[in-house]
Design a protein around this motif. Structure first.
Motif, PDB file in Angstrom:
ATOM      1  N   ALA A 156       0.815  -1.222   0.000  1.00 18.21           N
ATOM      2  CA  ALA A 156       0.000   0.000   0.000  1.00 18.21           C
ATOM      3  C   ALA A 156       0.845   1.268   0.000  1.00 18.21           C
ATOM      4  O   ALA A 156       0.536   2.224  -0.719  1.00 18.21           O
ATOM      5  N   THR A 157       1.923   1.298   0.775  1.00 19.19           N
ATOM      6  CA  THR A 157       2.738   2.506   0.844  1.00 19.19           C
ATOM      7  C   THR A 157       3.471   2.731  -0.476  1.00 19.19           C
ATOM      8  O   THR A 157       3.546   3.857  -0.972  1.00 19.19           O
ATOM      9  N   PHE A 158       3.985   1.660  -1.063  1.00 23.35           N
ATOM     10  CA  PHE A 158       4.672   1.790  -2.345  1.00 23.35           C
ATOM     11  C   PHE A 158       3.688   2.243  -3.422  1.00 23.35           C
ATOM     12  O   PHE A 158       4.008   3.082  -4.258  1.00 23.35           O
ATOM     13  N   TRP A 159       2.458   1.714  -3.385  1.00 24.44           N
ATOM     14  CA  TRP A 159       1.424   2.150  -4.331  1.00 24.44           C
ATOM     15  C   TRP A 159       1.196   3.656  -4.177  1.00 24.44           C
ATOM     16  O   TRP A 159       1.137   4.387  -5.166  1.00 24.44           O
ATOM     17  N   ALA A 160       1.051   4.132  -2.933  1.00 24.89           N
ATOM     18  CA  ALA A 160       0.798   5.549  -2.693  1.00 24.89           C
ATOM     19  C   ALA A 160       1.967   6.401  -3.178  1.00 24.89           C
ATOM     20  O   ALA A 160       1.763   7.486  -3.738  1.00 24.89           O
ATOM     21  N   LEU A 161       3.179   5.917  -3.009  1.00 25.55           N
ATOM     22  CA  LEU A 161       4.363   6.636  -3.501  1.00 25.55           C
ATOM     23  C   LEU A 161       4.329   6.741  -5.028  1.00 25.55           C
ATOM     24  O   LEU A 161       4.629   7.793  -5.595  1.00 25.55           O
ATOM     25  N   THR A 162       3.924   5.682  -5.710  1.00 22.91           N
ATOM     26  CA  THR A 162       3.845   5.733  -7.175  1.00 22.91           C
ATOM     27  C   THR A 162       2.724   6.670  -7.636  1.00 22.91           C
ATOM     28  O   THR A 162       2.865   7.353  -8.647  1.00 22.91           O
TER      29      THR A 162
END
Length: 177
Positions: A56-62
């Motif tokens: 989820a955090t990596f998705w939000a960063l992208t």
């Protein structure tokens, strides 16, 4: 400040707010077939924070990168995941709220994301009463353009994750006005 420098500044603010031990991440840009950025120099104990639960955090960063590239007029700069070490076993650390906490990384991250992705189209504030709430107001004319992927969900994930790293549970309220 160049457009790539703005993108790097925003990403640095996000990484520094999310991570506990990584204070100066390094970035490698490659522009071959498609431009991408690799985040290097992440402390091993912070790798899981960058990825997040179920990514989820990596998705939000992208998603933050997508909106920043759109706002800066750049071709989409993809983020490559950090190199994790599969031989390391990750341990789950219990969340322990702290009364005293450093707001600066969270405030810097929010300000950087909004100034880079939606320059001049937002207002926001952080309130501490019976908990911590970040209230963000985004120009109503951007509601449809910011729906897929959801900028409100991206902000919620990143702010929540940054709050946990600082020892606070932070709620996010996004309104369109």
């Amino acid at each position: 400040m160049s457009t790539y420098a703005k993108l790097k500044s925003m990403t640095t603010a996000i990484v520094c707010a999310i991570c506990r031990k990584t204070k100066s991440p390094e970035f490698a840009y490659t522009i071959d077939d498609e431009p991408f950025m690799r985040i290097n120099g992440i402390h091993p104990e912070d790798e899981g924070r960058i990825i997040g639960k179920r990514g989820a955090t990596f998705w939000a960063l992208t998603v933050a990168h997508k909106y920043a590239c759109d706002a800066l007029g750049l071709a989409q700069v993809r983020i490559r995941p950090i190199d994790t070490r599969p031989d390391k076993t990750a341990s789950v650390v219990a969340f322990r709220p702290r009364e005293e906490w450093d707001k600066k990384p969270v405030m810097d991250m929010i300000g950087s994301i909004l100034a880079t992705c939606l320059p001049g189209k937002t207002s926001w504030g952080l309130e501490e009463n019976h908990g911590v709430v970040v209230r963000i107001r985004i120009d109503k004319s951007l509601e449809k353009a910011c729906a897929d992927p959801s900028i409100a969900e991206m902000l919620d994930v990143l702010i929540h994750c940054a709050g946990k790293s600082c020892g606070r549970s932070i709620k996010t309220e996004v309104t369109w006005a």
